[in-house]
Design an enzyme around this catalytic site. Structure first.
Site, PDB file in Angstrom:
ATOM      1  N   GLU A 229       0.882  -1.167   0.000  1.00 23.32           N
ATOM      2  CA  GLU A 229       0.000   0.000   0.000  1.00 23.32           C
ATOM      3  C   GLU A 229       0.913   1.208   0.000  1.00 23.32           C
ATOM      4  OE1 GLU A 229      -3.032  -0.453  -0.404  1.00 23.32           O
ATOM      5  OE2 GLU A 229      -3.688  -2.264   0.595  1.00 23.32           O
ATOM      6  N   CYS A 263      -2.639   8.841   2.770  1.00 23.62           N
ATOM      7  CA  CYS A 263      -2.163   8.232   1.527  1.00 23.62           C
ATOM      8  C   CYS A 263      -3.124   8.488   0.363  1.00 23.62           C
ATOM      9  CB  CYS A 263      -1.951   6.742   1.722  1.00 23.62           C
ATOM     10  SG  CYS A 263      -3.369   5.921   2.425  1.00 23.62           S
TER      11      CYS A 263
HETATM   12  P1  NAD Z   1       8.672   5.309   4.135  1.00 25.69           P
HETATM   13  O1  NAD Z   1       8.575   4.363   3.019  1.00 25.69           O
HETATM   14  O2  NAD Z   1       9.846   6.197   4.214  1.00 25.69           O
HETATM   15  O3  NAD Z   1       8.612   4.526   5.545  1.00 25.69           O
HETATM   16  C1  NAD Z   1       7.601   3.593   5.833  1.00 25.69           C
HETATM   17  C2  NAD Z   1       8.197   2.453   6.651  1.00 25.69           C
HETATM   18  O4  NAD Z   1       9.197   1.783   5.883  1.00 25.69           O
HETATM   19  C3  NAD Z   1       8.896   2.898   7.921  1.00 25.69           C
HETATM   20  O5  NAD Z   1       8.650   1.940   8.929  1.00 25.69           O
HETATM   21  C4  NAD Z   1      10.347   2.912   7.526  1.00 25.69           C
HETATM   22  O6  NAD Z   1      11.245   2.779   8.618  1.00 25.69           O
HETATM   23  C5  NAD Z   1      10.409   1.705   6.622  1.00 25.69           C
HETATM   24  N1  NAD Z   1      11.507   1.710   5.638  1.00 25.69           N
HETATM   25  C6  NAD Z   1      12.006   2.754   4.962  1.00 25.69           C
HETATM   26  N2  NAD Z   1      12.984   2.337   4.103  1.00 25.69           N
HETATM   27  C7  NAD Z   1      13.079   0.987   4.250  1.00 25.69           C
HETATM   28  C8  NAD Z   1      13.872  -0.024   3.646  1.00 25.69           C
HETATM   29  N3  NAD Z   1      14.775   0.274   2.704  1.00 25.69           N
HETATM   30  N4  NAD Z   1      13.693  -1.309   4.017  1.00 25.69           N
HETATM   31  C9  NAD Z   1      12.770  -1.629   4.956  1.00 25.69           C
HETATM   32  N5  NAD Z   1      11.997  -0.713   5.581  1.00 25.69           N
HETATM   33  C10 NAD Z   1      12.132   0.583   5.229  1.00 25.69           C
HETATM   34  O7  NAD Z   1       7.316   6.120   4.138  1.00 25.69           O
HETATM   35  P2  NAD Z   1       6.997   7.570   4.733  1.00 25.69           P
HETATM   36  O8  NAD Z   1       7.327   8.541   3.682  1.00 25.69           O
HETATM   37  O9  NAD Z   1       7.549   7.775   6.084  1.00 25.69           O
HETATM   38  O10 NAD Z   1       5.402   7.401   4.900  1.00 25.69           O
HETATM   39  C11 NAD Z   1       4.497   8.081   4.136  1.00 25.69           C
HETATM   40  C12 NAD Z   1       4.185   7.334   2.847  1.00 25.69           C
HETATM   41  O11 NAD Z   1       3.381   6.207   3.132  1.00 25.69           O
HETATM   42  C13 NAD Z   1       3.379   8.181   1.883  1.00 25.69           C
HETATM   43  O12 NAD Z   1       3.854   7.997   0.573  1.00 25.69           O
HETATM   44  C14 NAD Z   1       1.977   7.616   2.001  1.00 25.69           C
HETATM   45  O13 NAD Z   1       1.172   7.844   0.874  1.00 25.69           O
HETATM   46  C15 NAD Z   1       2.271   6.183   2.246  1.00 25.69           C
HETATM   47  N6  NAD Z   1       1.113   5.534   2.890  1.00 25.69           N
HETATM   48  C16 NAD Z   1       0.363   4.685   2.133  1.00 25.69           C
HETATM   49  C17 NAD Z   1      -0.756   4.094   2.688  1.00 25.69           C
HETATM   50  C18 NAD Z   1      -1.622   3.176   1.871  1.00 25.69           C
HETATM   51  O14 NAD Z   1      -2.407   2.434   2.449  1.00 25.69           O
HETATM   52  N7  NAD Z   1      -1.521   3.165   0.547  1.00 25.69           N
HETATM   53  C19 NAD Z   1      -1.112   4.360   4.003  1.00 25.69           C
HETATM   54  C20 NAD Z   1      -0.332   5.222   4.741  1.00 25.69           C
HETATM   55  C21 NAD Z   1       0.801   5.813   4.165  1.00 25.69           C
END
Ligand code: NAD
Length: 457
Positions: A229, A263
């Site tokens: 997601e 999101c």
């Molecule tokens: P992000 O991808 O930077 O981080 C999300 C999670 O992934 C965190 O726990 C982070 O520590 C982990 N992470 C980051 N890099 C990683 C890697 N290389 N390997 C493993 N884990 C890793 O996301 P963000 O920018 O902090 O969050 C916001 C984003 O999430 C926005 O783009 C939003 O649209 C999206 N989001 C989507 C949904 C959905 O259901 N589609 C819901 C909520 C948020």
């Protein structure tokens, strides 16, 4: 190493700290998950539901405590934090009430001599990685359908909300859920990378498209499934026959709730030229009537962004639009009287397609508004994005709604003030918004191995 929890409403002052999980601890957790998985899988579905129902009751007793920490730690206004926890519970309630029906074996073929049945079996050990924007719902959405189908879960929450997740971990460990069935790992991206490299059977990820692209490759190398997601830049199309006064709150809510950190938030508003001035001016009045303040205050409508990094990205996107000639209808700066990651809700017009606020996901309180002449043009503008999560169409003409909604390249579309986010409906996107679905029977099946068994009669 420690994860520091900061208060985005008060100049990022320190709220507390949580110990980061070490590599050795991760290995121990994986081993524990593996060792308890077959017991959990073989626990009768009704028993699993009963254990999780007891946990639901404990969460319910702790709504205020969880909501308070969410507001302190990530800046969601307290009234919205309470709704977020209650909404998460509503999902959990639906999963528990409908699991038996959704997971019942299905007869696919029957004759005088044979009968074929499909069974939904758990995949095994699932690693779930979640963001910070809806801390309670992120956990519920990713863990509980997994636990119900018989998977065991190791969740790595985002490092921006460690205190909320320490509390959730405590609540879960004090419940009757067998030890090791739901575990947590605390840390940032490096810890996440280490976790997914282990012996696991599936990845469930909610977060940015950038991280999703990385994890997709990890899953491919291991040949395991991944549910993703990801980001979104949902269009909202206002057709010429829309009842403007009736839909303004919905537009406001879908863009500015949780300071725009949603999101599938309505991130680009596309308005018929005949209604453009009216929509922009009425929306400006509505947005300006909202109270910006500390998340913990009951009357706050719009709180701060989660951290300085998110605010800086938002400022870069805003400044890019300014340099390309955007018109600022309202907002466009930080409030003078507040010390934190605040940005006044902003409406922009004179949008061009090369602007970052149009091309990228904007995870903050900025709404670009653009006009169109024909429905075909509106659809083209709506689909002019790498994302395909949600879509919003505002019209009083049902036939036009159907036409436009079918043309949008998204996973979900809503009409006027309706919501597509309910536990019965599959949630998820197309294009770079991800793959796979949460919720409903689709969400359950996504997390299962589908096995067919043929029986002699
Ligand atoms: P992000 O991808 O930077 O981080 C999300 C999670 O992934 C965190 O726990 C982070 O520590 C982990 N992470 C980051 N890099 C990683 C890697 N290389 N390997 C493993 N884990 C890793 O996301 P963000 O920018 O902090 O969050 C916001 C984003 O999430 C926005 O783009 C939003 O649209 C999206 N989001 C989507 C949904 C959905 O259901 N589609 C819901 C909520 C948020």
């Amino acid at each position: 190493m420690k994860l520091i929890s900061n208060n985005p409403s008060k100049n990022n002052g320190i709220l507390g700290e949580v110990e980061e999980t070490t590599k050795e601890e991760i290995l121990t957790k994986i081993k524990l998950a593996r060792s308890v998985q077959s017991n959990w899988k073989n626990t009768d579905l009704l028993k699993r539901i009963q254990i999780l129902r007891e946990l639901y009751n404990v969460f319910e007793e702790n709504v205020d405590k969880i909501a308070n920490l969410i507001s302190l730690e990530m800046g969601m206004p307290i009234s919205q934090s309470k709704e977020e926890v209650e909404s998460g519970l509503n999902y959990l309630d639906w999963y528990l009430n409908n699991a038996e029906k959704c997971l019942a074996p299905e007869v696919t073929f029957e004759s005088d001599t044979e009968i074929h049945k499909v069974f939904y079996e758990p995949k095994g050990v699932v690693v779930s990685i979640t963001p910070w924007n809806y801390p309670f719902s992120n956990l519920v959405w990713q863990s509980f359908q997994n636990l119900i189908v018989g998977n065991v879960v190791i969740n790595k929450p985002d490092p921006n909300t460690p205190l909320v997740y320490k509390l959730l971990e405590e609540i879960i460990s004090s419940s009757n859920l067998p030890k090791g069935v739901q575990q947590f790992v605390f840390g940032g991206s490096e810890i996440g990378q280490l976790l997914v490299e282990q012996d696991i059977d599936m990845i469930c990820f909610t977060g940015s498209t950038r991280t999703g692209e990385y994890l997709y490759k990890v899953a491919a190398n291991k040949m395991i499934p991944i549910l993703m997601e990801l980001g979104g830049s949902a269009p909202g199309i206002v057709l010429e026959d829309a009842d403007i006064d009736n839909i303004l709150e919905s537009i406001y809510f879908n863009r500015f709730m949780n300071a725009g950190q949603i999101c599938d938030g309505l991130k680009r508003l596309i308005v018929h030229e005949s209604k453009f001035e009216e929509v922009v001016s009425k929306l400006k009045d509505l947005v300006e009537s909202k109270i910006i303040g500390e998340a913990i205050n009951e009357n706050t409508d719009i709180g701060p962004l989660v951290n300085e990094k998110q605010l800086n990205t938002l400022l870069e996107q805003y400044n890019d639009a300014i340099s390309k000639g955007v018109k600022v209808i309202c907002g466009g700066k930080k409030p003078d009287n507040l010390n934190g990651n605040y940005f006044i809700p902003t409406i922009l017009t004179n949008i061009t397609k090369d602007m970052r606020v149009w091309k990228e996901e904007v995870f903050g309180p900025i709404l670009p508004v653009i006009s169109f002449k024909t429905i075909e043009e509106a659809i083209e503008l709506a689909n002019d994005t790498i994302y395909g999560l949600g879509g919003y169409v505002f019209t009083t003409d049902k036939a036009k709604f159907e036409k436009v909604s079918r043309e949008l390249k998204t996973g979900m579309v809503s009409c006027n003030n309706l919501m597509y986010i309910i536990p019965n409906d599959p949630f998820g996107g197309v294009k770079k918004s991800g793959m796979g679905r949460n919720h409903g029977k689709y969400g359950f099946h996504e997390l299962c191995n589908i096995k067919v068994i043929t029986f002699e009669k």
